[in-house]
Every structure is written in C-alpha cells, then in structure tokens.
Design a protein around this motif. Structure first.
Motif, PDB file in Angstrom:
ATOM      1  N   UNK A   1     -10.602   2.639   5.656  1.00  0.00           N
ATOM      2  CA  UNK A   1     -10.341   1.639   6.541  1.00  0.00           C
ATOM      3  C   UNK A   1     -11.266   1.419   7.573  1.00  0.00           C
ATOM      4  N   UNK A   2     -11.344   0.148   8.028  1.00  0.00           N
ATOM      5  CA  UNK A   2     -12.594  -0.470   8.825  1.00  0.00           C
ATOM      6  C   UNK A   2     -12.599   0.044  10.131  1.00  0.00           C
ATOM      7  N   UNK A   3     -13.541  -0.216  10.937  1.00  0.00           N
ATOM      8  CA  UNK A   3     -13.771   0.515  12.224  1.00  0.00           C
ATOM      9  C   UNK A   3     -12.960  -0.503  13.097  1.00  0.00           C
TER      10      UNK A   3
ATOM     11  N   UNK B   1      -0.900   7.242   6.750  1.00  0.00           N
ATOM     12  CA  UNK B   1       0.678   7.509   6.884  1.00  0.00           C
ATOM     13  C   UNK B   1       1.299   7.647   5.663  1.00  0.00           C
ATOM     14  N   UNK B   2       0.454   7.057   4.595  1.00  0.00           N
ATOM     15  CA  UNK B   2       1.147   7.261   3.131  1.00  0.00           C
ATOM     16  C   UNK B   2       1.928   8.825   2.990  1.00  0.00           C
ATOM     17  N   UNK B   3       1.277   9.796   3.254  1.00  0.00           N
ATOM     18  CA  UNK B   3       1.500  11.041   2.868  1.00  0.00           C
ATOM     19  C   UNK B   3       2.988  11.268   3.569  1.00  0.00           C
TER      20      UNK B   3
ATOM     21  N   UNK C   1       0.803  -1.125  -0.109  1.00  0.00           N
ATOM     22  CA  UNK C   1      -0.249   0.045   0.078  1.00  0.00           C
ATOM     23  C   UNK C   1       0.858   1.321  -0.034  1.00  0.00           C
ATOM     24  N   UNK C   2       1.998   1.226   0.921  1.00  0.00           N
ATOM     25  CA  UNK C   2       2.805   2.337   0.763  1.00  0.00           C
ATOM     26  C   UNK C   2       3.632   2.617  -0.580  1.00  0.00           C
ATOM     27  N   UNK C   3       3.689   1.659  -1.250  1.00  0.00           N
ATOM     28  CA  UNK C   3       4.391   1.588  -2.503  1.00  0.00           C
ATOM     29  C   UNK C   3       3.324   1.772  -3.637  1.00  0.00           C
ATOM     30  N   UNK C   4       2.328   1.806  -3.179  1.00  0.00           N
ATOM     31  CA  UNK C   4       1.152   2.179  -4.103  1.00  0.00           C
ATOM     32  C   UNK C   4       0.916   0.821  -5.166  1.00  0.00           C
ATOM     33  N   UNK C   5       1.402  -0.314  -4.985  1.00  0.00           N
ATOM     34  CA  UNK C   5       1.355  -1.439  -5.677  1.00  0.00           C
ATOM     35  C   UNK C   5      -0.063  -2.129  -5.575  1.00  0.00           C
ATOM     36  N   UNK C   6      -0.889  -1.518  -4.655  1.00  0.00           N
ATOM     37  CA  UNK C   6      -2.326  -2.284  -4.271  1.00  0.00           C
ATOM     38  C   UNK C   6      -3.038  -0.837  -3.850  1.00  0.00           C
ATOM     39  N   UNK C   7      -4.169  -0.566  -4.486  1.00  0.00           N
ATOM     40  CA  UNK C   7      -5.145   0.433  -4.239  1.00  0.00           C
ATOM     41  C   UNK C   7      -5.742   0.588  -2.832  1.00  0.00           C
TER      42      UNK C   7
ATOM     43  N   UNK D   1      -5.227  -3.984   9.220  1.00  0.00           N
ATOM     44  CA  UNK D   1      -4.195  -2.948   9.914  1.00  0.00           C
ATOM     45  C   UNK D   1      -3.430  -2.189   9.074  1.00  0.00           C
ATOM     46  N   UNK D   2      -2.987  -3.050   7.787  1.00  0.00           N
ATOM     47  CA  UNK D   2      -2.204  -2.450   6.721  1.00  0.00           C
ATOM     48  C   UNK D   2      -2.867  -1.535   6.082  1.00  0.00           C
ATOM     49  N   UNK D   3      -4.354  -1.408   5.827  1.00  0.00           N
ATOM     50  CA  UNK D   3      -4.849  -0.509   5.137  1.00  0.00           C
ATOM     51  C   UNK D   3      -4.993   0.862   5.880  1.00  0.00           C
TER      52      UNK D   3
END
Length: 511
Positions: free
Chosen positions: A363-365, A382-384, A353-359, A374-376
């Motif tokens: 995030x869920x609740x 935190x990507x920004x 996700x950080x490398x934008x290899x996956x959209x 948790x990764x999402x």
C-alpha cells in the motif's frame, strides 16, 4: 393489385448500381457522423445524447416519470453541494496503516528491484513531516533546526546523516523518528528507536505544556510536540502489532485515543479496528464502529467494509445462493447484502482484491478515499480477516456486482453516498507505482445507442464497399431484399382486394 406489383417491379428495374453505391455511401456517412457526435457527447457528459433526449422529452410525452431526482430538492443547496464536492473529492489522506520505509518498503526494493513508492507519494509525506514535525521556533533549538532542513532533503542518505548530526547535539525526538522510519531495516530496530524517541518526546511535551499559554510561539511549539508524541505512540503500537503483541497494541491505541480524543484526523481508530479483528473481538469492533460510523464523520473503506463483514458474519456460514433464490432472503441476509452494497458503492475497487481477482501490492503512504489506492491499503491488511469468517467471501462474491445493477450510472449518480468522484483514476496513477495496473472499475459502460450507431455505421460501410466492388450482384441482392420486404404488404393487399368489392376497391385506388 397487379398494377401495384408492376409499378414496384418497374421502379426496382430502373435503379442503377450507382444508385445503390450512393445510397449505402450516404447512409454510412450519416451514421458515422452520428457515431462521432454520440462518442464526443458521451466522453464529455458521461451519457448518450439520444438516450438523454428520449428520457427527458419523449418519456414524459409517453406518460413516464423520472424518479431519479427528488421533487423537493433545493437548487441552491444542490449547487453548493456540487461545488463543495468538486473541491474536496480529490483530497489525499495519510494512510493510517502505512508501512515503514526502511524495514518494509526498502526491503521490497532489495528483493524485487522495484520502487513501491512514487515520487508524488513521497513528496506528500515530506510535506506532512514538515507540517507536523516542525514549527517557527525550531531555530531556538539547534537539533530541531537541523531536522527542519532534514525533512526537506530529497536524498534519503542526506536525511539520515542530518538526523545523526542532530543526535550528536542532543536527544532529538524527530531525529529518532527519521532513523526509525528510514534507516532501521527491521521492525525490532524501529521499535527500539521509537522507544528512545518516546523518552525524548515526552520530555519536550511536558516542558512545552507548561508554557503553551504564554504566547503564539509557545502554542505552535506545544502543538508540534503534541503531534510528535502522538506519532511516536502510534508507531510504537503498530510495531507491537507487527511483532505479534496484538493485545499490547490494542491497549496502547486505546490509551492514545483517550489521552488525545480531539486528534481524530490521525484516524487511529482504523488501526484499532484492524487489531481488534485480529483478536476476533467482534463485540469490541462493533462498539468502535458504533462510535465512528456516524453520518457526521467522513467514511472510509475500513469503516464500510468492516461493518459489512460483521453483518455478513451473522449469516455467511449458512448462506447459499440457490437456497436464497428459492425461499428469498431472510431479514439478516438482507441486512448483510445491503451492508455489502453500501460498502461497494463507497469503494468499488475493494472486492476484486478481497476475492483475489487482482493481485495486491504494497500500500502507498497516502490514499485517495474511494479510489484504488484506498482499496489496496484496506485489502492488504484486512484480507485475512475476511478469510477467517467462514462464507464471508462467498457472500461478497454473490452480491457485490448487484450494486451497479441498482445504480444506472455509478460514476455520475450516488445512491447512499455523494456521486462517485471522476478524478480517482488520475490521482491513483500518481499515488501508485507504474508496474501496477490501476483499477478504474466501475468503467463507464457504453450506452446502447453508441453501440447501435457503431454497428450501423460498420454495416453500411461494408455494404457501400461491396456495392462498389460488385454492383450487379449487389443490385440483384437489393431487389430480392426489397421484394422480400414488401412481400407481407403484397399479401395483405391481396387479402383486402379479395374481401372488398371490386367497385369500392377501384374507388379507393383512384383516391
């Protein structure tokens, strides 16, 4: 020597096409049975049976030593740890940075027509609301009695109507919370309602604080009022963060952590870390990590990846894979790489996700530690911050996959943490919406022996089919193959015959 060649030729000439059909068919059947057994064993135990036997029994005979397990381990402790892990590995946690249903989740539904939350996720939230916002003494206050039923309602409109009904009786903090979460369509509206909830919640908290030691009923009521007050202040701080008042949000979070230091289960420090990263106050971020990145405290993706980001920040702007391969890694670069490996081992789904290899999705609740959910949740906020640090994503891209080359079976063996849970995929599919492809990396890689057996089975089955269809032609090919196979042996025999005396060679052939 001539006799040996003539015997071999006579043997090959006596073989009929039926023999080749039977031979290839039998070989295909045996390799297929081995393939089925290997696949079943791999699916059940996560490793190849042939590989396990070779490592466990053949390697010691050949002088190899298996260093994968420490020699001084205590069997009773390992059994206790494994049982404890099996109980706690699928525990679901409240997402510290969960969004607002009315102002964010519902707006996504209006625009896309998709439901970002699953029923399982919302049901967990309903259980949380009943746990933290209700108590046994609610029947003594009419508004709280109405809200106790409202939190159990499945229909959102029924919950909102019940909250308005409670507010018609008196200022009820939990009623304002429900309206701020579900009815408010903007963060500004939600903040306004939370400020009204804060005024009502502080009054209830002060009254219950004076009587908290007068009995069990008063203690539970005070605990509920404390939970309500903490929740309101936290959501107000999150509103300030979303509206761009980040310094105000940081101050509110720090004050809340000082006022209620024992309520670490709410993970308010994760909200604080995200806000401090937005301010680029990296020294303050390091101070928070020093307090919460402790061996006795549960880890999270936020803790591990923030620590890796700070280490990467010191070297990422000048890092080059080519230069590092020539001169080797410096101590600072080694620390950064080890921190990334530590973070990736804790949650291997985050880098994609950080490398934008996956959209990304909303995030869920609730999240599962070390899972895709948790990764999402981490990457969404935190990507920004990773993009802001020059070269950090490049360093992550160059090093994160090396983690699993260091660990033979990342799903079954832990290096820095306890073994990776095997239930994350099932739990994440319950937490994440159906339109999202759940990440199951790292996948169990098929062992070499299963691939080899599958290839052998396919090859022999093809030979059996060709031999059955073209028996004469395959017989010619088989004879040519065997002749070629035995050609080196014939050459060696000829050389031996030329070197040794004829009488000695005659005696050896007789023996």
């Amino acid at each position: 020597m001539f006799g040996t060649e003539s015997s071999l030729s006579m043997f090959l000439n006596t073989l009929t096409p039926k023999f080749y059909v039977a031979l290839t068919g039998t070989s295909s059947l045996i390799s297929g049975l081995i393939l089925i057994f290997e696949w079943w064993y791999f699916r059940k135990y996560g490793t190849s049976f042939i590989e396990q036997v070779s490592v466990s029994h053949l390697r010691p005979l050949l002088g190899g030593v298996d260093n994968s397990s420490p020699s001084n381990s205590n069997p009773s402790n390992s059994d206790a740890d494994s049982s404890r892990q099996s109980v706690s590995e699928c525990k679901v946690w409240r997402n510290p940075l969960n969004l607002f249903r009315g102002a964010e989740y519902n707006r996504y539904t209006w625009v896309t027509g998709r439901e970002p939350l699953t029923y399982y996720d919302m049901n967990l939230s309903a259980q949380d609301h009943q746990t933290f916002f209700t108590c046994d003494s609610d029947h003594l206050r009419p508004a709280d009695a109405i809200m106790q039923k409202a939190w159990r309602e499945r229909n959102p409109q029924a919950r909102i109507s019940a909250a308005h009904e409670a507010l018609d009786i008196e200022d009820c903090a939990t009623a304002y919370i429900l309206l701020a979460e579900e009815e408010a369509t903007t963060i500004v509206e939600a903040e306004k309602l939370f400020k009204q909830a804060l005024k009502a919640g502080e009054g209830c908290y002060r009254r219950s604080q004076q009587t908290q030691h007068h009995g069990t009923q008063h203690e539970t009521q005070h605990r509920r009022d404390t939970n309500v007050l903490v929740y309101i202040k936290r959501r107000l701080a999150m509103c300030s963060r979303k509206l761009g008042r980040t310094r105000e949000a940081v101050k509110m979070m720090r004050d809340l952590m000082k006022e209620f230091p024992l309520l670490s289960m709410f993970n308010i420090h994760e909200n604080l870390l995200e806000s401090l990263l937005e301010l680029q106050a990296y020294a303050d971020v390091q101070a928070v990590l020093a307090k919460y990145d402790d061996i006795s405290l549960p880890k999270s993706a936020t803790i591990c990846y923030t620590a890796a980001l700070l280490k990467a920040r010191a070297v990422s702007d000048k890092f080059s894979p080519e230069a590092a391969s020539r001169r080797g890694l410096s101590p600072a670069e080694m620390n950064a790489v080890e921190a990334i490996h530590r973070a990736v081992e804790f949650n291997p789904h985050v880098p994609k996700y950080l490398l934008e290899m996956k959209s990304l999705i909303l995030p869920p609740e609730h999240i599962l530690k070390r899972g895709d959910s948790e990764a999402i949740a981490y990457a969404f906020f935190h990507l920004q911050h990773w993009k802001r640090v020059e070269g950090a994503l490049n360093l992550l891209h160059c090093t994160w996959e090396g983690t699993f080359r260091m660990i033979p079976y990342p799903l079954e063996k832990g290096h820095l943490f306890y073994p990776y849970p095997v239930c994350t995929e099932t739990a994440d599919r319950e937490l994440l919406p159906i339109f999202h492809e759940v990440s199951v990396y790292p996948k169990k890689e098929l062992p070499f022996f299963i691939l080899f057996t599958a290839g052998l089975c396919s090859f022999t089955a093809m030979l059996a089919l060709l031999t059955h269809q073209f028996p004469e032609l395959m017989g010619v090919f088989a004879k040519a193959f065997l002749s070629t196979l035995f050609a080196p042996l014939n050459f060696i025999m000829e050389k031996v015959e030329n070197i040794l005396p004829s009488s000695l060679w005659h005696q050896l052939t007789r023996i």
